[in-house]
Design a protein around this motif. Structure first.
Motif, mmCIF file in Angstrom:
data_model
loop_
_atom_site.group_PDB
_atom_site.id
_atom_site.type_symbol
_atom_site.label_atom_id
_atom_site.label_comp_id
_atom_site.label_asym_id
_atom_site.label_seq_id
_atom_site.Cartn_x
_atom_site.Cartn_y
_atom_site.Cartn_z
ATOM 1 N N MET A 51 0.818 -1.218 -0.045
ATOM 2 C CA MET A 51 0.106 -0.074 0.078
ATOM 3 C C MET A 51 0.957 1.353 0.100
ATOM 4 O O MET A 51 1.707 1.257 1.004
ATOM 5 N N ASP A 52 0.680 2.147 -0.907
ATOM 6 C CA ASP A 52 1.480 3.392 -1.147
ATOM 7 C C ASP A 52 0.988 4.271 -0.198
ATOM 8 O O ASP A 52 -0.267 4.786 -0.342
ATOM 9 N N PRO A 53 1.721 4.923 0.723
ATOM 10 C CA PRO A 53 1.069 5.986 1.852
ATOM 11 C C PRO A 53 0.618 7.273 1.019
ATOM 12 O O PRO A 53 0.035 7.944 1.770
ATOM 13 N N SER A 54 1.375 7.553 -0.115
ATOM 14 C CA SER A 54 0.799 8.787 -0.748
ATOM 15 C C SER A 54 -0.309 8.611 -1.590
ATOM 16 O O SER A 54 -0.814 9.311 -2.125
ATOM 17 N N ASP A 55 -1.096 7.387 -1.659
ATOM 18 C CA ASP A 55 -2.376 7.080 -2.244
ATOM 19 C C ASP A 55 -3.404 7.723 -1.514
ATOM 20 O O ASP A 55 -3.757 7.152 -0.449
ATOM 21 N N SER A 56 -4.187 8.662 -2.236
ATOM 22 C CA SER A 56 -5.181 9.231 -1.397
ATOM 23 C C SER A 56 -6.350 8.373 -1.139
ATOM 24 O O SER A 56 -6.900 8.552 -0.039
ATOM 25 N N CYS A 113 -21.983 17.719 -5.215
ATOM 26 C CA CYS A 113 -20.481 18.238 -5.223
ATOM 27 C C CYS A 113 -20.156 19.255 -6.282
ATOM 28 O O CYS A 113 -19.324 20.245 -6.011
ATOM 29 N N LEU A 114 -20.392 18.811 -7.381
ATOM 30 C CA LEU A 114 -20.008 19.490 -8.506
ATOM 31 C C LEU A 114 -20.520 21.171 -8.420
ATOM 32 O O LEU A 114 -19.744 22.085 -8.635
ATOM 33 N N HIS A 115 -21.856 21.204 -7.864
ATOM 34 C CA HIS A 115 -22.333 22.521 -7.834
ATOM 35 C C HIS A 115 -21.669 23.347 -6.500
ATOM 36 O O HIS A 115 -21.342 24.694 -6.630
ATOM 37 N N GLU A 123 -18.545 22.808 -5.713
ATOM 38 C CA GLU A 123 -17.107 23.227 -6.349
ATOM 39 C C GLU A 123 -17.148 24.639 -7.305
ATOM 40 O O GLU A 123 -16.368 25.429 -7.096
ATOM 41 N N VAL A 124 -18.154 24.601 -8.304
ATOM 42 C CA VAL A 124 -18.617 25.638 -9.004
ATOM 43 C C VAL A 124 -18.916 27.075 -8.309
ATOM 44 O O VAL A 124 -18.403 28.032 -8.400
ATOM 45 N N VAL A 125 -19.602 26.693 -7.055
ATOM 46 C CA VAL A 125 -19.931 27.985 -6.240
ATOM 47 C C VAL A 125 -18.625 28.656 -5.825
ATOM 48 O O VAL A 125 -18.485 29.748 -5.567
ATOM 49 N N CYS A 126 -17.847 27.748 -5.128
ATOM 50 C CA CYS A 126 -16.671 27.975 -4.684
ATOM 51 C C CYS A 126 -15.792 28.848 -5.457
ATOM 52 O O CYS A 126 -15.000 29.691 -5.280
ATOM 53 N N GLU A 127 -15.794 28.526 -6.682
ATOM 54 C CA GLU A 127 -14.920 29.329 -7.604
ATOM 55 C C GLU A 127 -15.756 30.661 -8.093
ATOM 56 O O GLU A 127 -14.835 31.373 -8.780
ATOM 57 N N ALA A 128 -16.669 30.809 -7.834
ATOM 58 C CA ALA A 128 -17.274 31.961 -8.275
ATOM 59 C C ALA A 128 -17.026 33.234 -7.452
ATOM 60 O O ALA A 128 -16.567 33.051 -6.366
ATOM 61 N N ASP A 129 -17.420 34.507 -8.004
ATOM 62 C CA ASP A 129 -17.058 35.661 -7.354
ATOM 63 C C ASP A 129 -18.507 36.042 -6.410
ATOM 64 O O ASP A 129 -19.137 36.707 -7.010
ATOM 65 N N LEU A 172 -20.329 14.241 1.984
ATOM 66 C CA LEU A 172 -20.268 14.108 0.586
ATOM 67 C C LEU A 172 -18.662 14.368 -0.101
ATOM 68 O O LEU A 172 -17.990 15.001 0.498
ATOM 69 N N PRO A 173 -18.082 13.526 -1.034
ATOM 70 C CA PRO A 173 -16.912 13.474 -1.211
ATOM 71 C C PRO A 173 -16.382 14.647 -2.239
ATOM 72 O O PRO A 173 -15.967 14.558 -3.345
ATOM 73 N N VAL A 174 -16.401 15.932 -1.577
ATOM 74 C CA VAL A 174 -16.042 17.248 -2.284
ATOM 75 C C VAL A 174 -14.514 17.313 -2.140
ATOM 76 O O VAL A 174 -13.969 16.674 -1.371
ATOM 77 N N LYS A 175 -14.207 18.057 -3.168
ATOM 78 C CA LYS A 175 -12.575 18.311 -3.258
ATOM 79 C C LYS A 175 -12.262 19.011 -1.893
ATOM 80 O O LYS A 175 -12.833 19.613 -1.237
ATOM 81 N N GLU A 176 -10.900 18.512 -1.596
ATOM 82 C CA GLU A 176 -10.210 19.139 -0.279
ATOM 83 C C GLU A 176 -10.484 20.569 -0.119
ATOM 84 O O GLU A 176 -9.959 21.208 -1.181
ATOM 85 N N GLY A 177 -10.600 21.333 0.859
ATOM 86 C CA GLY A 177 -10.747 22.614 0.818
ATOM 87 C C GLY A 177 -11.918 23.423 0.655
ATOM 88 O O GLY A 177 -11.985 24.672 0.794
ATOM 89 N N VAL A 178 -12.649 22.689 -0.109
ATOM 90 C CA VAL A 178 -14.064 23.404 -0.887
ATOM 91 C C VAL A 178 -15.134 23.891 0.368
ATOM 92 O O VAL A 178 -15.219 24.967 0.303
ATOM 93 N N LEU A 179 -15.104 23.116 1.211
ATOM 94 C CA LEU A 179 -16.133 23.303 2.544
ATOM 95 C C LEU A 179 -15.506 24.582 3.199
ATOM 96 O O LEU A 179 -16.312 25.385 3.604
ATOM 97 N N GLU A 180 -14.437 24.313 3.512
ATOM 98 C CA GLU A 180 -13.643 25.497 4.471
ATOM 99 C C GLU A 180 -13.536 27.051 3.473
ATOM 100 O O GLU A 180 -13.974 27.806 4.203
ATOM 101 N N LYS A 181 -13.314 26.678 2.200
ATOM 102 C CA LYS A 181 -13.195 27.884 1.467
ATOM 103 C C LYS A 181 -14.568 28.674 1.385
ATOM 104 O O LYS A 181 -14.720 29.833 1.666
ATOM 105 N N LEU A 182 -15.493 27.744 1.278
ATOM 106 C CA LEU A 182 -16.844 28.194 0.943
ATOM 107 C C LEU A 182 -17.544 28.887 2.289
ATOM 108 O O LEU A 182 -18.013 30.029 2.426
#
Length: 577
Positions: A1-6, A503-505, A507-513, A545-555
């Protein structure tokens, strides 16, 4: 098992969170593996009776206790002398207080669908001993040690019983208490991790399968090698059975039985012992993996079962259930059922175990019924003769049973995948395009599943792309659409797709101004945005939900910035809620 494998490191975080939760709950680690341990004995006045339940504060209802009593002993027709191991599955009492594990816990999220923790049933893993004993009035010592769990880890728990049951029968309760305390020190099962589980001087090493594992592939090797003393007893699997041993008397009809399982047909397995009955039923259920078998199944079923009347009524069609039985009385009871597998003691015909024949239901006699598969089922697909030839060659070459089982498992996996891949491909086409997900609108809907539209895709993208088997695939799909297995598969996949859209939504909201958007908006519109985003964040946390890391904190950070741009009185109200 590779320790770097997410894919392998994420469960460790969930494990840490679970550990914190466990530390404050009594018997929490034990409960993540087992509900309780029961000892069932034979009482001359009461019959089967529960002698002991451990931990003592476990609350089983009277109905559950009665079921465990009857299901923990082979019936008198089996004639089991010595030690016998088998499994059963029973329905939990309606309205009982469930386990402290929620439906959205980390285990359920990361485990394969076929190894989910049961929410409405218990599994019972039994070690029964019947030996002559002059000190007992009946002349026999009869006792069962039963592990009750929500997990379908048949191989792990039967291996555990082989270690603890012989010792328990010698030393009784103090031994059982010590074992339960040891289990309460085990780390909770975390999909993707290899665990060392010490008990009575033995260390069992097991890997908990993850839904990220490649179907049919071997588990990843561990990165760290531990020098354990004593050397661990490595279990190659926690849940798989010896398929070749289970199916050896009807190998030539395996494809027919696969179709019956896929379609969720009512099936009765009549076997000479609870061991054969339970192993056959569990092997049949596993034959359509990685698809989850969504009907009810009872590896060992008796006339005392609380569902006996429900399952044997003749006023309606037989339910979608597989029952494993040993009592000949059932032959008369189940005469109206469409599929009955009658197994006898294993007989050899040269090198090959004697194969049972497919027979007409009319030939089902009351008591002297010969072994056979009694059914009127007409197969949709042609038999794969190459599999039988390969297995026969293996028997002649004295190939080990585990190798034969691996060949069988691979064959069944490829068959199921050939059937499921076109469905998965069509389902993916129902997802809205990623570019249609915008930050300022509710995510678009998933298109409804159309059976006819799906059928139209089969000519160019059907099972023929991955399977050489000819036959009526279209007819098989049509019947599958009417089965509980399709309903269960579709509900689960639709839920996963809905979560992916969420999740996609996010992430999109997170990128919006967000702040730029609020500049020309009224306070009512901004407050509405804040409340909607808050609800989304709460839902994402609750459903994990399996959102990308940091999305919820950023939001969350953006949300606080938007709130701080509002007048102070509104800020106070929003911070309060």
């Amino acid at each position: 098992m590779d320790p770097s494998d997410s894919s392998e490191t994420r469960p460790v975080e969930s494990a840490g969170a679970a550990e914190n939760m466990e530390s404050s709950l009594p018997w929490a680690r034990f409960s993540s593996w087992l509900e309780c341990v029961c000892v069932v004995t034979f009482d001359l006045e009461l019959g089967q009776a529960i002698e002991l339940v451990y931990p003592h504060d476990v609350k089983l209802t009277e109905k559950e206790k009665t079921s465990i009593c009857y299901l923990s002993f082979p019936d008198s027709y089996s004639g089991c002398l010595g030690d016998t191991q088998f499994s059963f599955r029973l329905r939990q009492t309606v309205g009982r207080r469930g386990s402290w594990f929620g439906e959205e816990d980390a285990y359920s999220r990361d485990a394969p669908v076929t190894l989910q923790r049961e929410l409405a049933h218990f599994y019972g893993y039994v070690y029964f001993r019947q030996v002559k004993d002059a000190a007992v009035k009946r002349g026999y010592f009869q006792k069962s040690l039963v592990l009750v769990s929500r997990l379908p880890y048949v191989h792990l728990f039967q291996s555990l019983l082989q270690i603890i049951a012989p010792e328990y029968f010698e030393k009784l309760e103090p031994c059982l208490e010590a074992v339960c305390n040891e289990i309460d020190q085990w780390q909770s099962p975390v999909p993707g991790l290899t665990l060392n589980l010490p008990v009575m001087g033995v260390v069992m090493q097991v890997r908990i399968p993850s839904k990220n594992d490649k179907p049919g592939g071997s588990p990843e090797k561990q990165a760290q090698k531990e020098n354990l003393l004593p050397a661990p007893m490595m279990l190659p699997t926690i849940h798989e059975l010896d398929l070749f041993k289970c199916f050896q008397s009807f190998l030539i009809h395996l494809q027919m039985l696969w179709e019956l399982m896929l379609l969720g047909e009512p099936v009765v397995v009549m076997a000479p012992s609870p061991t054969v009955s339970s192993e056959t039923v569990l092997a049949l259920v596993s034959s359509i993996a990685p698809l989850r078998y969504c009907c009810d199944y009872r590896p060992y079923f008796t006339i005392h079962d609380t569902e006996f009347k429900e399952y044997t009524t003749r006023t309606q069609a037989p339910p979608n259930v597989i029952l494993g039985v040993t009592n000949p009385f059932f032959i008369k009871t189940f005469q109206s059922w469409p599929h009955i597998i009658r197994l006898g003691e294993l007989k050899m015909s040269g090198d090959l175990p004697k194969q049972v024949k497919v027979k007409k239901l009319a030939k089902l006699k009351t008591l002297d019924t010969k072994p056979g598969i009694y059914t009127a089922h007409k197969m949709f697909l042609q038999k794969d003769k190459s599999l039988i030839k390969r297995l026969l060659k293996g028997i002649q070459r004295k190939r080990p049973s585990e190798v034969q089982s691996a060949i069988l498992r691979r064959h069944l996996l490829e068959l199921t995948q050939s059937f499921i891949i076109p469905l998965e491909r069509y389902l993916a086409s129902l997802m809205p395009l990623q570019r249609s997900v915008t930050p300022w609108k509710t995510p678009p809907q998933i298109r409804p599943f159309s059976q006819e539209e799906f059928m139209g895709t089969l000519e160019h993208a059907g099972p023929q792309l991955t399977s050489v088997l000819k036959g009526d695939w279209v007819g098989l799909y049509r019947k599958f659409f009417r089965s509980p297995n399709f309903d269960g598969w579709y509900r689960l996949r639709h839920r996963e797709m809905t979560q992916k859209l969420e999740c996609l939504h996010l992430e999109v909201v997170c990128e919006a101004d967000l702040l730029g958007w609020t500049k020309d908006k009224s306070e009512v519109e901004i407050v509405d945005l804040v409340l909607k985003l808050r609800e989304k964040l709460m839902k994402a946390g609750k459903q994990q939900l399996p959102v990308k890391e940091g999305v919820l904190e950023k939001l969350e950070g953006y949300l606080q910035t938007v709130i701080s741009s509002l007048p102070e009185d509104l800020q106070t109200v929003l911070h309060r809620y």
